[in-house]
Design a protein around this motif. Sequence first.
Motif, PDB file in Angstrom:
ATOM      1  N   ARG A 119       3.893  -1.048  -1.243  1.00 11.53           N
ATOM      2  CA  ARG A 119       3.600  -2.395  -1.756  1.00 11.53           C
ATOM      3  C   ARG A 119       3.560  -3.402  -0.617  1.00 11.53           C
ATOM      4  O   ARG A 119       4.249  -3.288   0.358  1.00 11.53           O
TER       5      ARG A 119
ATOM      6  N   GLY B 141       5.909   4.702  -3.594  1.00 17.75           N
ATOM      7  CA  GLY B 141       5.237   3.588  -4.249  1.00 17.75           C
ATOM      8  C   GLY B 141       5.798   2.244  -3.821  1.00 17.75           C
ATOM      9  O   GLY B 141       5.045   1.291  -3.579  1.00 17.75           O
ATOM     10  N   ARG B 142       7.118   2.162  -3.703  1.00 18.19           N
ATOM     11  CA  ARG B 142       7.738   0.909  -3.260  1.00 18.19           C
ATOM     12  C   ARG B 142       7.341   0.590  -1.817  1.00 18.19           C
ATOM     13  O   ARG B 142       7.036  -0.564  -1.480  1.00 18.19           O
ATOM     14  N   ASP B 143       7.341   1.608  -0.969  1.00 13.90           N
ATOM     15  CA  ASP B 143       7.025   1.382   0.435  1.00 13.90           C
ATOM     16  C   ASP B 143       5.573   0.964   0.628  1.00 13.90           C
ATOM     17  O   ASP B 143       5.236   0.316   1.633  1.00 13.90           O
TER      18      ASP B 143
ATOM     19  N   ASP C 268       1.247   9.963   2.760  1.00 17.03           N
ATOM     20  CA  ASP C 268       2.401   9.142   3.129  1.00 17.03           C
ATOM     21  C   ASP C 268       3.604  10.035   3.405  1.00 17.03           C
ATOM     22  O   ASP C 268       4.348   9.819   4.352  1.00 17.03           O
TER      23      ASP C 268
ATOM     24  N   GLU D 295       8.566   7.322  -6.472  1.00 15.73           N
ATOM     25  CA  GLU D 295       8.960   5.919  -6.625  1.00 15.73           C
ATOM     26  C   GLU D 295       9.214   5.281  -5.259  1.00 15.73           C
ATOM     27  O   GLU D 295       8.840   4.117  -5.034  1.00 15.73           O
ATOM     28  N   ARG D 296       9.827   6.032  -4.360  1.00 15.36           N
ATOM     29  CA  ARG D 296      10.086   5.488  -3.025  1.00 15.36           C
ATOM     30  C   ARG D 296       8.785   5.234  -2.267  1.00 15.36           C
ATOM     31  O   ARG D 296       8.604   4.183  -1.646  1.00 15.36           O
TER      32      ARG D 296
END
Length: 233
Positions: free
Chosen positions: A233, A229-231, A17, A226-227
């Motif tokens: 979802r 991971g959020r993207d 990613d 964290e970014r």
Amino acid sequence: LYHLAWWPQRRLLDRADEVVTVSATTRDLMRAHRLTGRPITIVSNAADPVEADPDRGQPETRDLVYMGSFMPYKNVETLVRALHALPGHRLHLASRIGGADRARLAALAPEGALVIHDGVTDAEYGALLDGALALVTMSLDEGFGLPLVEAMVRGTPVVVSDIPIFREIGGTAAIYADPGDVDGVAAAIRALDDAGEWARRSAAAREQGARFDWIRSARELLALLERVGRDAR
């Protein structure tokens, strides 16, 4: 073969990613060779925290420290040859070394000017840096330069090859030399004998070394994870 071809790296990196690397120099090389179209974030390496002596002064001895491998691109031969123009200096080779490299480098050095440790503990390495006039390396290519940071956080000046990555890591604290110019390397090391120069470089090294911090790097990596991971979802 892996390092002589670009396609395996491209295939691997483009499955990510995002991509993380340790320096702007490496990031720029990745872009120049089109290794990935993914976003690239820099998360720097750092040295382990140390209790450096704030009152440390210039050592009376002229000991130099080299930490690294003995592969051809490390260009250790230039450091050893420079010892002929540096009477009274000793070069400590801290890393593990094979018999062929040991014999080859010993044959190039003035008698008594080369100290071969064949590996050191962390404590021994720290003691070498704390007592050294400088850490030296004339590598022709690197992706980071951790020994520079390990020396600078202790207030040990660094004399290094003038290549982009060392400019990035050493900033204005380091002394730079052409890695192909033996006499120039010796002159760069002798510059530390100028009045006040060692103290100035030592203070600058501490300041530059403080830019590299594991806690800061960990936070930057965590924020990236964290970014991503959020993207996802």
